[in-house]
Design a protein around this motif. Structure first.
Motif, PDB file in Angstrom:
ATOM      1  N   ILE A 167       0.765  -1.207  -0.126  1.00  0.00           N
ATOM      2  CA  ILE A 167      -0.217  -0.172   0.082  1.00  0.00           C
ATOM      3  C   ILE A 167       0.912   1.479   0.157  1.00  0.00           C
ATOM      4  N   ALA A 168       0.971   2.010  -1.050  1.00  0.00           N
ATOM      5  CA  ALA A 168       1.762   3.276  -1.391  1.00  0.00           C
ATOM      6  C   ALA A 168       3.172   2.860  -1.118  1.00  0.00           C
ATOM      7  N   GLY A 169       3.404   1.770  -1.705  1.00  0.00           N
ATOM      8  CA  GLY A 169       4.972   1.361  -1.578  1.00  0.00           C
ATOM      9  C   GLY A 169       5.428   0.704  -0.387  1.00  0.00           C
ATOM     10  N   VAL A 170       4.233   0.485   0.739  1.00  0.00           N
ATOM     11  CA  VAL A 170       4.640   0.137   2.265  1.00  0.00           C
ATOM     12  C   VAL A 170       3.937  -1.335   2.327  1.00  0.00           C
ATOM     13  N   PRO A 171       4.665  -2.343   2.445  1.00  0.00           N
ATOM     14  CA  PRO A 171       4.036  -3.702   2.442  1.00  0.00           C
ATOM     15  C   PRO A 171       3.328  -3.890   3.736  1.00  0.00           C
ATOM     16  N   GLU A 172       2.281  -4.236   3.740  1.00  0.00           N
ATOM     17  CA  GLU A 172       1.343  -4.381   4.907  1.00  0.00           C
ATOM     18  C   GLU A 172       0.805  -5.959   5.249  1.00  0.00           C
ATOM     19  N   THR A 173       1.021  -6.725   6.183  1.00  0.00           N
ATOM     20  CA  THR A 173       0.858  -7.967   6.150  1.00  0.00           C
ATOM     21  C   THR A 173      -0.093  -8.180   7.626  1.00  0.00           C
ATOM     22  N   SER A 174      -1.227  -8.939   7.327  1.00  0.00           N
ATOM     23  CA  SER A 174      -2.263  -9.257   8.395  1.00  0.00           C
ATOM     24  C   SER A 174      -2.546 -10.828   8.218  1.00  0.00           C
ATOM     25  N   VAL A 175      -2.865 -11.288   9.495  1.00  0.00           N
ATOM     26  CA  VAL A 175      -3.425 -12.620   9.752  1.00  0.00           C
ATOM     27  C   VAL A 175      -4.792 -12.762   9.865  1.00  0.00           C
ATOM     28  N   PHE A 176      -5.484 -13.614   8.949  1.00  0.00           N
ATOM     29  CA  PHE A 176      -7.065 -13.555   8.977  1.00  0.00           C
ATOM     30  C   PHE A 176      -7.350 -15.266   9.126  1.00  0.00           C
ATOM     31  N   SER A 177      -8.506 -15.221   9.683  1.00  0.00           N
ATOM     32  CA  SER A 177      -9.150 -16.659   9.854  1.00  0.00           C
ATOM     33  C   SER A 177     -10.503 -15.984   9.243  1.00  0.00           C
ATOM     34  N   VAL A 178     -10.949 -16.897   8.226  1.00  0.00           N
ATOM     35  CA  VAL A 178     -12.045 -16.861   7.158  1.00  0.00           C
ATOM     36  C   VAL A 178     -13.232 -17.804   7.288  1.00  0.00           C
ATOM     37  N   ARG A 179     -14.591 -17.431   7.015  1.00  0.00           N
ATOM     38  CA  ARG A 179     -15.564 -18.442   7.315  1.00  0.00           C
ATOM     39  C   ARG A 179     -16.514 -17.827   5.979  1.00  0.00           C
ATOM     40  N   ALA A 180     -16.775 -19.088   5.129  1.00  0.00           N
ATOM     41  CA  ALA A 180     -17.718 -18.738   4.244  1.00  0.00           C
ATOM     42  C   ALA A 180     -18.835 -19.572   4.053  1.00  0.00           C
ATOM     43  N   ALA A 181     -20.041 -19.396   3.742  1.00  0.00           N
ATOM     44  CA  ALA A 181     -21.364 -20.009   3.768  1.00  0.00           C
ATOM     45  C   ALA A 181     -22.191 -19.667   2.683  1.00  0.00           C
TER      46      ALA A 181
END
Length: 826
Positions: free
Chosen positions: A411-425
Motif C-alpha cells: 500500500i503506497a509502496g509500504v508492505p502491509e501483512t495481516s493474519v486472517f481467519s475466514v468463514r464462508a457459507a
C-alpha cells in the motif's frame, strides 16, 4: 464478455495465472465501454450546458431545443450536439462529419446513440420562473463590478470545461478556476448525500488536504449548512462569521473564509448534492454574484449525473435486505456474488454488501468495499486454499472454515501483512463471508505504546478489592524504577515525593479513594536523575453503593515543559530588569535632551528672520536620539544656525550632542570661521574616540549677516539644505565636507547664499525623509514636492503643514529649522 485469447491458448498456464488474465481482459473491455459511454454523455451534457449559458435555458429546455433543432435539420441528436459545440469555437474549416468541434475524430458510434431524454429537473422550489428559463440576469451581473466580459460567454466556457471533466474533483477545479476572478472564489467543496443522511466529500479545490480529510465524511448533524441546502433545496449564504459560528458548524476557521455559500445541485430525482464556495472577502455576495453562482451550479448538474451513472451499481432487493441486516451487526462480514465466464465457470466474486465493521488490510471499510471484485482487489488470493474454499462453499454448499493465514499487500509502496481467519457459507446463489483479523489487537497495543512514549505518559490501574496495582512500561520509565521491582504501592509513594508536595497530594488521594472524587494534580518526585515534575489524572469506578472499587488513570512526566517554563520565567525577569534600566536611561536622556534643546512654542524673530523649529522624537525603542539644533544671535548682530545628527541613541549620543553644540557655539562666538570651527569639531570627536567608543556625526553650520542678506554655510556629511523660492523648491549644491569623526584629513569648504524676501530655507535631519525600503533620492524628491506646496501655499503654519503631509516614519528623530526672510523685509 470478452475473453483473453492468449490466456486460453496457453493450456500449460496455472489456474491462478488464467484467473488473473481473465481479470485483465475484462477490465480492458469495461474501460472501452466506459470511454464510449462517457464520450456520448459528455457531448450531450456539454451541448446542453452551452445552450443553458448562452440562451438562458433550463436543462429540460436545452434538451428540447437540441432535439427540436435536430428534427428540423434531419440530423441525429448527437450530430446536433456537435453542431452546437462547433458554433462556440473558432476553428479552421473541415470536411462535414470528419471531426468533432475540437478537431478530434468523431467517434463512429455517436450518430447511432441517442440518449434518453432526461427527466425534469427537481429543485424543491417549484417550477423555474419564466417558463423554465434561468433567473440569471447578465446585465445585473455585468453591472455588479465583474468587468466587461460577457456573462453568457463565461458560462458557456464553464459548460464546455465541465463537460470535459472526468471526475468530481475535476469539476471542483473547473468551478474554482472559472469563478476565481469574477466572484473571488478561493475554494470549492462538493458534497453528496449518502446513506443514513451522511455527507461525503466527492470533490474539492483550493482546500488543503488536511482540512479535506477532516471533513471527508460528515454524519447527519444539526447545523451543517451543506446538509440544510440539500434537504431544503435552498441556498445557504453565510456572510456574518460571528452569527454563522453560532448557527453552523463551519469548515475551517471563520476568519479564513468570512463569506461562504452552499448551493443545492438539481438532480433528476431531487437534490442529492451541494456545492460550497469559500471566499476570503468579508463583503456579502452581491445579487449578480449570487445569480452567477446559482447558474454555475445548475451547469454542474449534468456532469454530476454523468459521474453517478458511471459509478452507480444496480439495486437488488435480496442484496438490499442483506445490507440492512449487515448494518445492525458487529464484526466483519460481506456478501459475495459469483462472476461467471461465458461457459459458466466462476472467474471472480463481486462484493455486493458489507457490514460497517468490515475492514481489509488496506484500511477500506464498510461501503467502500461494495462493488469491488475479489481477484482485482486481492490478486494474490488466486490459487490459494481460501479461493478453493469459496468455490467449494458455492458449488457444494459446505461451510468453509479456514485456518489462519497471512495476507500481504503493498500500500503506497509500504508492505502491509495481516493474519486472517475466514468463514464462508452459501446463501442462495451467493456467499456470506466473515473473518477475524488476528493482528488488530497487537497493532492497537503498538499504537498505544507509541502514543505513551511520545506523550511521555503511562497508564496505571488500582484494584481496591484485591489491592493490586498495574503499571504500563512507560510509568516505570517516568518513575525511574526497574520493572522487576513492580509498581509502587500507595504507602511507598510518599518516600519519593518532595516533602512540600506531600500534604496536597495525600489529601487528593484520600478523597479519590474515599469519595471517588477525580484527581488531576501535579507533584514532584526524587529520582536518580534529579527532581521530576509529574502529573496524575485518575478517576474511580464505584460499586452499587457508591464506594470506589477500581481506580484508572495515568502519570505524565512534565519535567521538560516545567524546565522550559522556568527558563522562560527567568528570561522574562531578565528582560524586565533590562527594560527598567533602559527606561530609566531613556528618562534621564530625555530630561537632559529637553534641558539642552528647549523647543520654542512659537516662531522666533532673529536678526530680521522668522525661524520655525520642529523636533519630533522617535516613537520606537527606548532610546533618545542625537538630533540637535542651534539658532542664536551672535555679538556682531549676525545669526548662527546649526543642525546636527550624532550617530546612535541613548546617553552617549546625548552627551556627544551637548559637546558638539556648546563647542560649536563657543568657537563661532569667539570669532572662528565656519570651516575652521568644523575642522576643530572633527578633531574633537577623533580624540574623544581614543578613550571611548568611536562617535560620528553629521552637521550643517550657517551664519547669516542681515545687512548683506548673505548666508554662509558649511556641511559635514549632512543632507543638502532646501531652498523654496517663488513656489519652487531646489536643493543647494553640496560643498566638500566629510562627516565628523571619520578622518583627520577631512576638508570643509564654505558656500554662500543670497537670501531674497519670501525665501524659505530648510535645514533638517535624515529622519524627515527616511522610509524603510526607499532610496534617499526618492525621499528627497518627496520632500521637495511637499515643501513647495506647504511653503508656497499661503499656510499660516507652513512647517506644521509640511510635517503633516510627509508623515515621517517615526523610526528616527526628526529635527527641522525653517529659516524665512519675510516678504516685507526691507
Amino acid at each position: 464478455m470478452q475473453t483473453d485469447s492468449a490466456a486460453s491458448s496457453d493450456e500449460g498456464a496455472s489456474p491462478e495465472v488464467l484467473a488473473l488474465a481473465k481479470v485483465v481482459a475484462r477490465l480492458r473491455a469495461e474501460v472501452a465501454d466506459l470511454e464510449s459511454l462517457g464520450s456520448i454523455t459528455a457531448v450531450l451534457e456539454r451541448a446542453k450546458g452551452v445552450l443553458m449559458a448562452r440562451e438562458g435555458l433550463s436543462a429540460d429546455a436545452a434538451y428540447e431545443a437540441l432535439a427540436e433543432r435536430a428534427g428540423h435539420r434531419g440530423e441525429t441528436l448527437m450530430e446536433e450536439c456537435w453542431i452546437t459545440l462547433g458554433g462556440i469555437r473558432s476553428k479552421p474549416s473541415r470536411p462535414s462529419g470528419s471531426s468533432g468541434p475540437s478537431g478530434s475524430p468523431r467517434p463512429s458510434h455517436i450518430t447511432a446513440a441517442v440518449p434518453k431524454k432526461p427527466a425534469p429537473v427537481t429543485t424543491g422550489r417549484g417550477p423555474a420562473p419564466d417558463g423554465g428559463r434561468s433567473v440569471f440576469d447578465s446585465d445585473r451581473y455585468l453591472t455588479a463590478g465583474h468587468g466587461d466580459k460577457d456573462a453568457r460567454a463565461l458560462l458557456a466556457d464553464l459548460a464546455v470545461s465541465l463537460a470535459d471533466a472526468r471526475t468530481t474533483g475535476d469539476a471542483a477545479e473547473v468551478l474554482h478556476e472559472a469563478l476565481r476572478r469574477p466572484v473571488a472564489v478561493d475554494g470549492v467543496m462538493i458534497y453528496s448525500l449518502g446513506g443514513a443522511g451522511r455527507l461525503k466529500l466527492i470533490g474539492h479545490s483550493g482546500i488543503d488536504g488536511v482540512l479535506a480529510a477532516q471533513w471527508q465524511d460528515i454524519p447527519p448533524l444539526a447545523g451543517v449548512a451543506a446538509l440544510e441546502a440539500i434537504t431544503s433545496g435552498e441556498p445557504r449564504w453565510l456572510e456574518d462569521p460571528a452569527q454563522d459560528t453560532v448557527k453552523y458548524q463551519l469548515i475551517g476557521p471563520p476568519e479564513r473564509w468570512p463569506t461562504r455559500a452552499w448551493l443545492p445541485v438539481p438532480g433528476e430525482e431531487g437534490v442529492t448534492s451541494a456545492i460550497g464556495f469559500f471566499r476570503k472577502l468579508r463583503t456579502p455576495f452581491g445579487d449578480g454574484e449570487r445569480a452567477l453562482l446559482q447558474q454555475a451550479v445548475r451547469l454542474c448538474g449534468g456532469s454530476l449525473r454523468v459521474f453517478e451513472c458511471l459509478t452507480a451499481s444496480p439495486t437488488d432487493p435480496e442484496v438490499a435486505a442483506v445490507q440492512k441486516i449487515f448494518d445492525t451487526v458487529s464484526g466483519a462480514a460481506i456478501l459475495l456474488a459469483p462472476v461467471r465466464a461465458p461457459h459458466g465457470e466462476v472467474e471472480d466474486f463481486r462484493i455486493e454488501a458489507a457490514a460497517p465493521d468490515s475492514v481489509d488490510v488496506a484500511g477500506r471499510r464498510g461501503k467502500e468495499l461494495v462493488g469491488r471484485r475479489v481477484l482485482e482487489t486481492y490478486p494474490t488470493v488466486a490459487g490459494t486454499p481460501l479461493w478453493q474454499g469459496y468455490l467449494d462453499a458455492l458449488e457444494i454448499g459446505d461451510t468453509y472454515d479456514g485456518e489462519p493465514f497471512p495476507y500481504r499487500e503493498v500500500i503506497a509502496g509500504v508492505p502491509e501483512t495481516s493474519v486472517f481467519s475466514v468463514r464462508a457459507a452459501r446463501l442462495g446463489g451467493r456467499l456470506i463471508v466473515s473473518w477475524v483479523r488476528h493482528d488488530t489487537a497487537a497493532r492497537e497495543i503498538r499504537r498505544l505504546t507509541t502514543m505513551q512514549r511520545l506523550g511521555n505518559l503511562g497508564w496505571a490501574d488500582w484494584n481496591l478489592a484485591t489491592d493490586t496495582i498495574d503499571w504500563s512500561d512507560q510509568v516505570y520509565a517516568i518513575f525511574d524504577r526497574a520493572p522487576d521491582l513492580g509498581p509502587l504501592r500507595l504507602e511507598e509513594l510518599p518516600q519519593q515525593l518532595v516533602r512540600e508536595d506531600l500534604p496536597k497530594l495525600a489529601g487528593a488521594v484520600q478523597r479519590l479513594l474515599g469519595e471517588g472524587t477525580p484527581i488531576d494534580r501535579t507533584f514532584r518526585i526524587h529520582t536518580a536523575a534529579g527532581v521530576r515534575h509529574l502529573r496524575i489524572v485518575a478517576e474511580a469506578e464505584t460499586d452499587a453503593y457508591g464506594a470506589p472499587v477500581e481506580v484508572h488513570g495515568f502519570f505524565q512526566d512534565l519535567t521538560p515543559q516545567r524546565d522550559t517554563e522556568l527558563a522562560l520565567q527567568e528570561s522574562e525577569r531578565a528582560v524586565l530588569v533590562q527594560r527598567g534600566v533602559l527606561q530609566a536611561e531613556r528618562a534621564i536622556a530625555a530630561r537632559l535632551q529637553h534641558a539642552l534643546l528647549p523647543i520654542p512654542e512659537q516662531s522666533i524673530e532673529l536678526v530680521g528672520l522668522c525661524v520655525d523649529i520642529a523636533y519630533v522624537p522617535s516613537d520606537t525603542g527606548v532610546n533618545v536620539g542625537g538630533d540637535w539644533y542651534s539658532a542664536i544671535e551672535l555679538p556682531d548682530k549676525s545669526a548662527l544656525f546649526v543642525v546636527g545628527d550624532v550617530a546612535g541613541h541613548g546617553l552617549d549620543a546625548v552627551g556627544a550632542m551637548a559637546q558638539l553644540r556648546f563647542t560649536a557655539k563657543g568657537m563661532i562666538i569667539t570669532g572662528s570661521a565656519l570651516p575652521d570651527a568644523m575642522r576643530r569639531l572633527n578633531t574633537l570627536l577623533l580624540h574623544t574616540a581614543a578613550d571611548q567608543t568611536a562617535t560620528t556625526a553629521t552637521m550643517i553650520m550657517a551664519r547669516y549677516r542681515p545687512a548683506e542678506r548673505r548666508l554662509a554655510w558649511v556641511r559635514a556629511g549632512h543632507l543638502p539644505p532646501l531652498l523654496i523660492r517663488g513656489g519652487e523648491a531646489h536643493f543647494l549644491p553640496l560643498p566638500e565636507g566629510n562627516l565628523l569623526g571619520a578622518s583627520f584629513d577631512s576638508v570643509y569648504v564654505e558656500e554662500t547664499l543670497q537670501l531674497e524676501p519670501g525665501d524659505h530655507l530648510l535645514l533638517y535631519t535624515d529622519g524627515l525623509i527616511e522610509v524603510p525600503g526607499e532610496t534617499v533620492d526618492r525621499g528627497l524628491a518627496r520632500l521637495a514636492d511637499a515643501a513647495a506646496r506647504a511653503m508656497g501655499g499661503g499656510f499660516t503654519e507652513p512647517l506644521a503643514q509640511l510635517l503633516a503631509s510627509l508623515h515621517p516614519a517615526g523610526r528616527d528623530d526628526v529635527c527641522v529649522l525653517d529659516i524665512n526672510l519675510p516678504s516685507d523685509a526691507e
